[in-house]
Design a protein around this motif. Structure first.
Motif, PDB file in Angstrom:
ATOM      1  N   VAL A  86       9.993   5.293  -5.764  1.00 19.03           N
ATOM      2  CA  VAL A  86      10.675   4.024  -5.506  1.00 19.03           C
ATOM      3  C   VAL A  86      10.691   3.759  -4.008  1.00 19.03           C
ATOM      4  N   HIS A  87      10.350   2.526  -3.632  1.00 18.83           N
ATOM      5  CA  HIS A  87      10.409   2.082  -2.242  1.00 18.83           C
ATOM      6  C   HIS A  87      11.391   0.913  -2.190  1.00 18.83           C
ATOM      7  N   VAL A  88      12.482   1.082  -1.455  1.00 18.50           N
ATOM      8  CA  VAL A  88      13.431  -0.009  -1.241  1.00 18.50           C
ATOM      9  C   VAL A  88      13.345  -0.352   0.232  1.00 18.50           C
ATOM     10  N   MET A  89      12.988  -1.612   0.528  1.00 17.41           N
ATOM     11  CA  MET A  89      12.617  -1.970   1.885  1.00 17.41           C
ATOM     12  C   MET A  89      13.245  -3.293   2.324  1.00 17.41           C
ATOM     13  N   LEU A  90      13.395  -3.438   3.637  1.00 16.47           N
ATOM     14  CA  LEU A  90      13.707  -4.745   4.200  1.00 16.47           C
ATOM     15  C   LEU A  90      12.485  -5.645   4.045  1.00 16.47           C
ATOM     16  N   LYS A  91      12.690  -6.937   3.990  1.00 17.28           N
ATOM     17  CA  LYS A  91      11.573  -7.872   3.809  1.00 17.28           C
ATOM     18  C   LYS A  91      10.537  -7.723   4.922  1.00 17.28           C
ATOM     19  N   ALA A  92      10.973  -7.621   6.162  1.00 22.14           N
ATOM     20  CA  ALA A  92      10.036  -7.506   7.286  1.00 22.14           C
ATOM     21  C   ALA A  92       9.189  -6.238   7.165  1.00 22.14           C
ATOM     22  N   THR A  93       9.798  -5.157   6.720  1.00 21.79           N
ATOM     23  CA  THR A  93       9.078  -3.894   6.550  1.00 21.79           C
ATOM     24  C   THR A  93       8.082  -4.008   5.402  1.00 21.79           C
ATOM     25  N   ARG A  94       8.526  -4.614   4.312  1.00 22.19           N
ATOM     26  CA  ARG A  94       7.633  -4.789   3.163  1.00 22.19           C
ATOM     27  C   ARG A  94       6.447  -5.672   3.524  1.00 22.19           C
ATOM     28  N   ASP A  95       6.705  -6.734   4.270  1.00 19.32           N
ATOM     29  CA  ASP A  95       5.627  -7.627   4.707  1.00 19.32           C
ATOM     30  C   ASP A  95       4.651  -6.914   5.637  1.00 19.32           C
ATOM     31  N   LEU A  96       5.164  -6.043   6.485  1.00 18.79           N
ATOM     32  CA  LEU A  96       4.327  -5.334   7.444  1.00 18.79           C
ATOM     33  C   LEU A  96       3.400  -4.325   6.766  1.00 18.79           C
TER      34      LEU A  96
END
Length: 114
Positions: A86-96
């Motif tokens: 499971v990866h739970v991420m901030l939007k900016a991190t996920r986009d990067l």
């Protein structure tokens, strides 16, 4: 068991209003895991809360994760259940990092050689 974990993960994420929950079947791309679950949080506090919720719920049913990383920072938390990661991420991190794009491509060494 992976199905049970996936359901637990989805329920824990939905309980805390995770955004853009995505399942990726990577079983044909790697021997390390079968499924990636990726979700977005609105803040580092939200990411930490969702990850903590998953970990606590898994422990309650007797299936604690093998390990987890990133809970202190809250930018990207990885929770390893073996067959499911499971990866739970901030939007900016996920986009990067674009994990969906990364895992949609077959490694060069596994392509059919005609």
């Amino acid at each position: 068991m992976a199905n049970d974990i996936n359901q637990l993960v989805h329920t824990a994420l939905e309980d805390l209003k995770a955004l853009d929950i995505t399942d990726l079947d990577v079983s044909k791309l790697t021997d390390v895991t079968d499924m990636l679950v990726i979700a977005t949080g609105t803040s580092s506090r939200h990411v930490k809360a969702m990850a903590s919720n998953i970990i606590a719920d898994a422990k309650k049913v007797g299936t604690p994760p093998i390990g987890f990383e990133g809970l202190d920072g809250g930018e990207w938390v990885l929770i390893d259940f073996g067959d499911t990661v499971v990866h739970v991420m901030l939007k900016a991190t996920r986009d990067l990092y674009e994990l969906e794009k990364l895992w949609s491509q077959e490694p060069a060494g596994r392509q059919d050689k005609a």
